[in-house]
Scaffold this motif. Structure first.
Motif, PDB file in Angstrom:
ATOM      1  N   UNK A 192      11.558 -29.498  56.918  1.00 31.14           N
ATOM      2  CA  UNK A 192      11.722 -28.061  57.100  1.00 31.14           C
ATOM      3  C   UNK A 192      10.474 -27.514  57.800  1.00 31.14           C
ATOM      4  N   UNK A 193      10.629 -26.358  58.393  1.00 35.37           N
ATOM      5  CA  UNK A 193       9.479 -25.721  59.030  1.00 35.37           C
ATOM      6  C   UNK A 193       8.561 -25.062  58.010  1.00 35.37           C
ATOM      7  N   UNK A 194       9.140 -24.567  56.910  1.00 35.51           N
ATOM      8  CA  UNK A 194       8.349 -23.912  55.867  1.00 35.51           C
ATOM      9  C   UNK A 194       9.160 -23.849  54.585  1.00 35.51           C
ATOM     10  N   UNK A 195       8.440 -23.840  53.459  1.00 35.41           N
ATOM     11  CA  UNK A 195       9.067 -23.650  52.150  1.00 35.41           C
ATOM     12  C   UNK A 195       8.301 -22.532  51.449  1.00 35.41           C
ATOM     13  N   UNK A 196       9.030 -21.521  51.055  1.00 33.58           N
ATOM     14  CA  UNK A 196       8.463 -20.327  50.445  1.00 33.58           C
ATOM     15  C   UNK A 196       9.020 -20.221  49.026  1.00 33.58           C
ATOM     16  N   UNK A 197       8.131 -20.073  48.040  1.00 32.35           N
ATOM     17  CA  UNK A 197       8.560 -19.898  46.658  1.00 32.35           C
ATOM     18  C   UNK A 197       8.251 -18.470  46.232  1.00 32.35           C
ATOM     19  N   UNK A 198       9.263 -17.810  45.688  1.00 22.31           N
ATOM     20  CA  UNK A 198       9.119 -16.433  45.225  1.00 22.31           C
ATOM     21  C   UNK A 198       9.416 -16.373  43.735  1.00 22.31           C
ATOM     22  N   UNK A 199       8.579 -15.674  42.996  1.00 26.07           N
ATOM     23  CA  UNK A 199       8.839 -15.399  41.578  1.00 26.07           C
ATOM     24  C   UNK A 199       9.011 -13.891  41.470  1.00 26.07           C
ATOM     25  N   UNK A 200      10.185 -13.498  40.983  1.00 28.89           N
ATOM     26  CA  UNK A 200      10.535 -12.080  40.950  1.00 28.89           C
ATOM     27  C   UNK A 200      11.018 -11.686  39.558  1.00 28.89           C
ATOM     28  N   UNK A 201      11.080 -10.386  39.322  1.00 29.94           N
ATOM     29  CA  UNK A 201      11.597  -9.866  38.055  1.00 29.94           C
ATOM     30  C   UNK A 201      13.046 -10.312  37.889  1.00 29.94           C
ATOM     31  N   UNK A 202      13.439 -10.687  36.667  1.00 31.59           N
ATOM     32  CA  UNK A 202      14.801 -11.180  36.446  1.00 31.59           C
ATOM     33  C   UNK A 202      15.891 -10.239  36.964  1.00 31.59           C
ATOM     34  N   UNK A 203      15.694  -8.943  36.813  1.00 25.92           N
ATOM     35  CA  UNK A 203      16.720  -7.996  37.259  1.00 25.92           C
ATOM     36  C   UNK A 203      16.801  -7.875  38.781  1.00 25.92           C
ATOM     37  N   UNK A 257      11.208  -6.173  45.304  1.00 27.04           N
ATOM     38  CA  UNK A 257      10.366  -6.305  44.105  1.00 27.04           C
ATOM     39  C   UNK A 257       8.901  -6.331  44.544  1.00 27.04           C
ATOM     40  N   UNK A 258       8.224  -5.172  44.487  1.00 23.23           N
ATOM     41  CA  UNK A 258       6.833  -5.101  44.938  1.00 23.23           C
ATOM     42  C   UNK A 258       5.893  -6.050  44.195  1.00 23.23           C
ATOM     43  N   UNK A 259       6.290  -6.499  43.009  1.00 21.14           N
ATOM     44  CA  UNK A 259       5.459  -7.400  42.212  1.00 21.14           C
ATOM     45  C   UNK A 259       5.802  -8.876  42.440  1.00 21.14           C
ATOM     46  N   UNK A 260       6.598  -9.163  43.452  1.00 19.86           N
ATOM     47  CA  UNK A 260       6.985 -10.550  43.729  1.00 19.86           C
ATOM     48  C   UNK A 260       5.746 -11.402  43.975  1.00 19.86           C
ATOM     49  N   UNK A 261       5.733 -12.579  43.357  1.00 19.69           N
ATOM     50  CA  UNK A 261       4.653 -13.543  43.563  1.00 19.69           C
ATOM     51  C   UNK A 261       5.108 -14.529  44.629  1.00 19.69           C
ATOM     52  N   UNK A 262       4.228 -14.815  45.576  1.00 21.97           N
ATOM     53  CA  UNK A 262       4.576 -15.652  46.719  1.00 21.97           C
ATOM     54  C   UNK A 262       3.673 -16.875  46.760  1.00 21.97           C
ATOM     55  N   UNK A 263       4.280 -18.015  47.027  1.00 19.37           N
ATOM     56  CA  UNK A 263       3.527 -19.257  47.161  1.00 19.37           C
ATOM     57  C   UNK A 263       4.160 -20.084  48.273  1.00 19.37           C
ATOM     58  N   UNK A 264       3.324 -20.609  49.143  1.00 16.92           N
ATOM     59  CA  UNK A 264       3.806 -21.511  50.192  1.00 16.92           C
ATOM     60  C   UNK A 264       3.712 -22.936  49.654  1.00 16.92           C
TER      61      UNK A 264
END
Length: 81
Positions: free
Chosen positions: A31-42, A17-24
């Motif tokens: 944990x070493x890292x937590x990554x939050x992704x917001x992606x298109x429902x499909x 999903x090229x439009x994925x929104x990324x937030x650390x």
């Protein structure tokens, strides 16, 4: 090495999903890292499965615990409706 693995996960998600929104986010409990992704429902199931598989492999290979949270983007409301 950790930053390289985080970039790899982001690139994988954006490959789906090229439009994925990324937030650390701040790690919760060591944990070493937590990554939050917001992606298109499909795309959410595919992104989730890919992130689960790759983050698990990173843990096995490198020992980094990277938690990836995948959320569906809410549809934008159309003005005038």
């Amino acid at each position: 090495m950790l930053n390289r693995r985080i970039r790899e996960l982001v690139e994988l998600a954006r490959g789906i999903d090229p439009e994925a929104e990324v937030k650390m986010l701040e790690p919760f409990e060591g944990e070493d890292a937590v990554l939050e992704l917001r992606v298109a429902p499909e795309k959410s199931d595919e992104v989730y499965e890919t992130m689960l598989e790759r983050s698990t492999q990173i843990w096995w290979d490198d020992g980094f615990e990277i938690v990836v949270l995948v959320h569906e983007k809410k549809p934008e409301t159309v003005k005038g409706e």
